[in-house]
Design a protein around this motif. Structure first.
Motif, mmCIF file in Angstrom:
data_model
loop_
_atom_site.group_PDB
_atom_site.id
_atom_site.type_symbol
_atom_site.label_atom_id
_atom_site.label_comp_id
_atom_site.label_asym_id
_atom_site.label_seq_id
_atom_site.Cartn_x
_atom_site.Cartn_y
_atom_site.Cartn_z
ATOM 1 N N SER A 51 0.785 -1.238 0.000
ATOM 2 C CA SER A 51 0.000 0.000 0.000
ATOM 3 C C SER A 51 0.813 1.283 0.000
ATOM 4 C CB SER A 51 -0.932 0.008 1.234
ATOM 5 O OG SER A 51 -1.683 -1.165 1.309
ATOM 6 N N GLY A 52 2.077 1.221 0.377
ATOM 7 C CA GLY A 52 2.860 2.456 0.444
ATOM 8 C C GLY A 52 2.271 3.416 1.472
ATOM 9 N N TYR A 53 2.111 4.680 1.070
ATOM 10 C CA TYR A 53 1.545 5.674 1.991
ATOM 11 C C TYR A 53 0.109 5.346 2.385
ATOM 12 C CZ TYR A 53 5.573 8.604 0.859
ATOM 13 O OH TYR A 53 6.844 9.088 0.710
ATOM 14 N N ASN A 54 -0.596 4.668 1.515
ATOM 15 C CA ASN A 54 -1.990 4.325 1.810
ATOM 16 C C ASN A 54 -2.122 3.241 2.874
ATOM 17 O OD1 ASN A 54 -3.534 6.058 0.099
ATOM 18 N ND2 ASN A 54 -2.778 4.887 -1.653
ATOM 19 N N ALA A 55 -0.999 2.726 3.363
ATOM 20 C CA ALA A 55 -1.040 1.748 4.457
ATOM 21 C C ALA A 55 -1.669 2.346 5.705
ATOM 22 C CB ALA A 55 0.369 1.258 4.770
ATOM 23 N N VAL A 56 -1.692 3.667 5.777
ATOM 24 C CA VAL A 56 -2.306 4.322 6.938
ATOM 25 C C VAL A 56 -3.775 3.939 7.077
ATOM 26 C CG1 VAL A 56 -2.959 6.439 5.683
ATOM 27 C CG2 VAL A 56 -2.547 6.539 8.146
ATOM 28 N N HIS A 57 -4.464 3.689 5.959
ATOM 29 C CA HIS A 57 -5.898 3.369 6.017
ATOM 30 C C HIS A 57 -6.177 2.049 6.726
ATOM 31 C CE1 HIS A 57 -7.377 6.776 3.770
ATOM 32 N NE2 HIS A 57 -6.502 6.555 2.793
ATOM 33 N N PRO A 58 -5.629 0.916 6.263
ATOM 34 C CA PRO A 58 -5.921 -0.338 6.969
ATOM 35 C C PRO A 58 -5.410 -0.353 8.403
ATOM 36 C CG PRO A 58 -4.298 -0.688 5.225
ATOM 37 C CD PRO A 58 -4.844 0.672 5.032
ATOM 38 N N ILE A 59 -4.230 0.244 8.629
ATOM 39 C CA ILE A 59 -3.679 0.244 9.985
ATOM 40 C C ILE A 59 -4.532 1.094 10.917
ATOM 41 C CG2 ILE A 59 -1.691 0.948 11.390
ATOM 42 C CD1 ILE A 59 0.083 0.236 8.949
ATOM 43 N N LEU A 60 -4.880 2.307 10.475
ATOM 44 C CA LEU A 60 -5.678 3.207 11.309
ATOM 45 C C LEU A 60 -7.074 2.642 11.563
ATOM 46 C CD1 LEU A 60 -6.087 5.914 12.748
ATOM 47 C CD2 LEU A 60 -6.753 6.900 10.527
ATOM 48 N N SER A 61 -7.722 2.115 10.546
ATOM 49 C CA SER A 61 -9.089 1.602 10.720
ATOM 50 C C SER A 61 -9.120 0.436 11.701
ATOM 51 C CB SER A 61 -9.671 1.177 9.367
ATOM 52 O OG SER A 61 -8.962 0.087 8.823
ATOM 53 N N ALA A 62 -8.136 -0.467 11.597
ATOM 54 C CA ALA A 62 -8.098 -1.610 12.517
ATOM 55 C C ALA A 62 -7.855 -1.157 13.951
ATOM 56 C CB ALA A 62 -7.018 -2.597 12.077
ATOM 57 N N LEU A 63 -6.944 -0.205 14.141
ATOM 58 C CA LEU A 63 -6.664 0.301 15.492
ATOM 59 C C LEU A 63 -7.893 0.992 16.082
ATOM 60 C CD1 LEU A 63 -3.031 1.704 15.072
ATOM 61 C CD2 LEU A 63 -3.746 -0.374 16.287
ATOM 62 N N LEU A 64 -8.583 1.781 15.256
ATOM 63 C CA LEU A 64 -9.810 2.435 15.735
ATOM 64 C C LEU A 64 -10.859 1.396 16.127
ATOM 65 C CD1 LEU A 64 -10.181 5.371 13.173
ATOM 66 C CD2 LEU A 64 -9.624 5.565 15.607
ATOM 67 N N GLY A 65 -10.984 0.355 15.320
ATOM 68 C CA GLY A 65 -11.939 -0.707 15.638
ATOM 69 C C GLY A 65 -11.614 -1.399 16.945
ATOM 70 N N ILE A 66 -10.327 -1.681 17.176
ATOM 71 C CA ILE A 66 -9.897 -2.330 18.423
ATOM 72 C C ILE A 66 -10.179 -1.427 19.623
ATOM 73 C CG2 ILE A 66 -7.887 -3.168 19.697
ATOM 74 C CD1 ILE A 66 -6.725 -4.017 16.939
ATOM 75 N N ILE A 67 -9.923 -0.134 19.474
ATOM 76 C CA ILE A 67 -10.196 0.817 20.557
ATOM 77 C C ILE A 67 -11.680 0.820 20.907
ATOM 78 C CG2 ILE A 67 -10.256 3.286 21.131
ATOM 79 C CD1 ILE A 67 -7.622 3.545 19.499
ATOM 80 N N VAL A 68 -12.538 0.801 19.875
ATOM 81 C CA VAL A 68 -13.981 0.790 20.114
ATOM 82 C C VAL A 68 -14.396 -0.498 20.833
ATOM 83 C CG1 VAL A 68 -16.230 0.626 18.967
ATOM 84 C CG2 VAL A 68 -14.585 2.344 18.235
ATOM 85 N N ILE A 69 -13.826 -1.632 20.440
ATOM 86 C CA ILE A 69 -14.153 -2.907 21.093
ATOM 87 C C ILE A 69 -13.853 -2.836 22.588
ATOM 88 C CG2 ILE A 69 -13.496 -5.345 21.301
ATOM 89 C CD1 ILE A 69 -13.073 -5.370 18.274
ATOM 90 N N LYS A 70 -12.694 -2.274 22.930
ATOM 91 C CA LYS A 70 -12.293 -2.227 24.336
ATOM 92 C C LYS A 70 -12.984 -1.102 25.100
ATOM 93 C CE LYS A 70 -10.213 -4.886 25.706
ATOM 94 N NZ LYS A 70 -10.648 -6.257 26.051
ATOM 95 N N ALA A 71 -13.370 -0.048 24.393
ATOM 96 C CA ALA A 71 -13.989 1.097 25.071
ATOM 97 C C ALA A 71 -15.484 0.881 25.307
ATOM 98 C CB ALA A 71 -13.772 2.373 24.257
ATOM 99 N N ALA A 72 -16.151 0.209 24.383
ATOM 100 C CA ALA A 72 -17.593 -0.010 24.499
ATOM 101 C C ALA A 72 -17.876 -1.169 25.447
ATOM 102 C CB ALA A 72 -18.194 -0.285 23.132
ATOM 103 N N THR A 73 -19.089 -1.222 25.964
ATOM 104 C CA THR A 73 -19.485 -2.349 26.811
ATOM 105 C C THR A 73 -19.657 -3.587 25.952
ATOM 106 O OG1 THR A 73 -21.858 -1.883 26.547
ATOM 107 C CG2 THR A 73 -20.714 -0.775 28.355
ATOM 108 N N VAL A 74 -19.511 -4.755 26.581
ATOM 109 C CA VAL A 74 -19.622 -6.006 25.833
ATOM 110 C C VAL A 74 -21.010 -6.157 25.201
ATOM 111 C CG1 VAL A 74 -20.400 -7.393 27.810
ATOM 112 C CG2 VAL A 74 -19.125 -8.486 25.956
ATOM 113 N N LYS A 75 -21.996 -5.477 25.750
ATOM 114 C CA LYS A 75 -23.358 -5.570 25.242
ATOM 115 C C LYS A 75 -23.511 -4.893 23.884
ATOM 116 C CE LYS A 75 -28.171 -4.923 26.716
ATOM 117 N NZ LYS A 75 -29.058 -4.442 27.802
ATOM 118 N N TYR A 76 -22.724 -3.835 23.650
ATOM 119 C CA TYR A 76 -22.900 -3.041 22.425
ATOM 120 C C TYR A 76 -21.623 -2.928 21.585
ATOM 121 C CZ TYR A 76 -27.193 -1.596 24.771
ATOM 122 O OH TYR A 76 -28.405 -1.593 25.401
ATOM 123 N N CYS A 77 -20.542 -3.565 21.989
ATOM 124 C CA CYS A 77 -19.269 -3.399 21.259
ATOM 125 C C CYS A 77 -19.383 -3.863 19.817
ATOM 126 C CB CYS A 77 -18.143 -4.128 21.974
ATOM 127 S SG CYS A 77 -18.285 -5.941 21.952
#
Length: 482
Positions: free
Chosen positions: A53-79
């Protein structure tokens, strides 16, 4: 030769990286430390993303990290809900990057982003699903009811920490083009002994042996019958039978490309021993063991050494099935099986409105592939064909035997294959204007055939529907009235 390499540079790089991933598998499997293996897999995965991806590698890396943060930040009921909408919103933004003044990522980066969406959303549903299943089991125990253990893998809570989610998302195995596998499968790889005793080399060689054939056939079909030709005036001047059968050639080329990519992706798994389970688990693509999972986890080293294994968990394509099954319904089951499993478990089974389940599953499948009209034309057309196909299957094929079954089966296979080819033309042409040009040149004939088959099938179904036998009371009443 140079022109060919220049034209297909990205595909050649992608193919080379897949072959590299296959080659590195034995060394990765040989790592002793679990932590070393996790970090090596993640670092290698990140390197592959950056190379592709070159510079566009920021997209898959950033999206996955944001998703992981949401999983851990949200309650298990709504994650799971929060993660689903975040990842698909980012996927939409990612594909519309040029509208926001950013560089539009390549098709290869798009594939990586699609896999990460499956992984991050999938693990959030695993976490929520395990919580629901354990809660349900405890409630049943409190009510002193028997707990049915059809599939006992959810009788333990799945709750990985941030670092484990990071490693799962970015592990190199399956990152380039699948297959999708659950977090449970990933975790088992490190803590269960199966990868030490399965014949990885034998499985890999057996899987890889057809790849040169697929690639050769793809190059031959795509050069003899190129896709763009169907939009030309020369094509329109051909006789109708030739134009009617041309989609068979372009869909055949597309299938060989998919077979090659998916087979290489499976080989990445087999070379590392990833996804191997004992056959007594009745392992299913995407899911893993479907029976006796807890017993498999307690298997001793001696039992593991003497067990028979398969890699059904990471099988994406049943190539023989794709080419030979009679019905479109069966064809859908053997095509990209791991993704089909994800759609079924994450969307179809969890969607709350029963009459809309199939539409929700199809819609998510479409937007996961992309926003182009071709995906809607192709994927959303399936239910309309299935309506007619199911009628004829029940009336004529299901109970047929001998030569009659073979003849009817061939007719249904031909119609199924032709329907898929017609739909695939839209899938490959992508945009509405190109699809409309081609379908108009063909007078939209296949939709007319579908409608005719459906109406005729409904009439035949009414005429040939067996009458319900009258009960004795009704027969007596009829005799008295007579």
């Amino acid at each position: 030769m140079f022109a060919f390499i220049t034209k297909n540079k990205n595909d050649i790089i992608y193919l080379s990286l897949l072959l590299f991933s296959v080659g590195v598998g034995p060394r990765y499997r040989a790592l002793k430390s679990v932590e070393a293996k996790k970090w090596a897999g993640s670092i290698l995965g990140l390197i592959l993303i950056i190379i592709v991806s070159g510079y566009n590698a920021v997209h898959p890396i950033l999206s996955a990290l944001l998703g992981i943060i949401v999983i851990k930040a949200a309650t298990v009921k709504y994650c799971h809900i929060a993660t689903f909408f975040l990842m698909f919103s980012y996927l939409f933004f990612f594909r519309m990057a040029d509208k926001f003044g950013l560089q539009l990522p390549s098709g290869q980066t798009n594939l990586i982003e699609m896999i990460l969406v499956l992984r991050v959303v999938g693990v959030s549903f695993e976490i929520n699903g395990s919580w629901l299943a354990v809660g349900k089991a405890k409630k049943q125990e409190q009510e002193q009811k028997d707990v049915k253990e059809k599939d006992d893998e959810f009788l333990e809570i799945i709750n990985p920490d941030f670092l484990d989610l990071f490693h799962y998302a970015f592990n190199y195995i399956g990152l380039l083009t699948g297959p999708y596998y659950r977090y449970r499968t990933y975790n088992d790889y490190f803590y269960l002994p199966y990868s030490k005793y399965v014949d990885c080399f034998g499985f890999t060689i057996n899987t890889l042996r057809m790849v040169p054939v697929y690639i050769s056939m793809y190059l031959a079909f795509s050069n003899i019958w190129p896709l763009e030709y169907i939009l030309t005036e020369d094509h329109n001047n051909r006789n109708f039978v030739y134009r009617m059968m041309y989609p068979w050639a372009i869909f055949a080329a597309f299938r060989q490309r998919i077979y090659a990519g998916m087979t290489l992706a499976e080989s990445v798994c087999t070379s590392a021993g990833f996804g191997a389970y004992p056959v007594q688990g009745r392992n299913r693509s995407g899911h893993g063991p479907t029976v006796g999972y807890m017993k498999l986890k307690e298997m001793s080293e001696e039992e593991a050494r003497n067990s028979e294994y398969d890699f059904n968990t990471v099988e994406s394509m049943d190539v023989w099935g794709c080419e030979t099954v009679v019905t479109l319904r069966d064809s859908m089951k053997v095509w990209n099986k791991a993704v089909q499993y994800w759609v079924a478990m994450v969307v179809y089974k969890r969607f709350p409105i029963k009459p809309l389940k199939i539409h929700a599953a199809l819609f998510v499948s479409v937007i996961w592939h992309g926003y182009h009209a071709g995906y809607f034309f192709c994927i959303y057309a399936c239910p309309f064909y299935l309506m007619a196909e199911d009628i004829y299957y029940k009336l004529y094929y299901k109970d047929a035997t001998g030569t009659k079954k073979k003849v009817i089966g061939f007719i249904m296979w031909f119609l199924r294959s032709h329907s898929e080819s017609y739909q695939a033309a839209a899938f490959l042409l992508l945009t509405f204007d190109r699809i409309w040009i081609y379908y108009t040149s063909m007078h939209h004939y296949w939709y007319g055939v579908w409608l005719t088959f459906l109406i005729l099938g409904l009439i035949l179904n009414l005429v040939q529907r067996p009458r319900k036998p009258k009960i004795k009371g009704e027969e007596k009443k009829q005799e008295i009235s007579n």
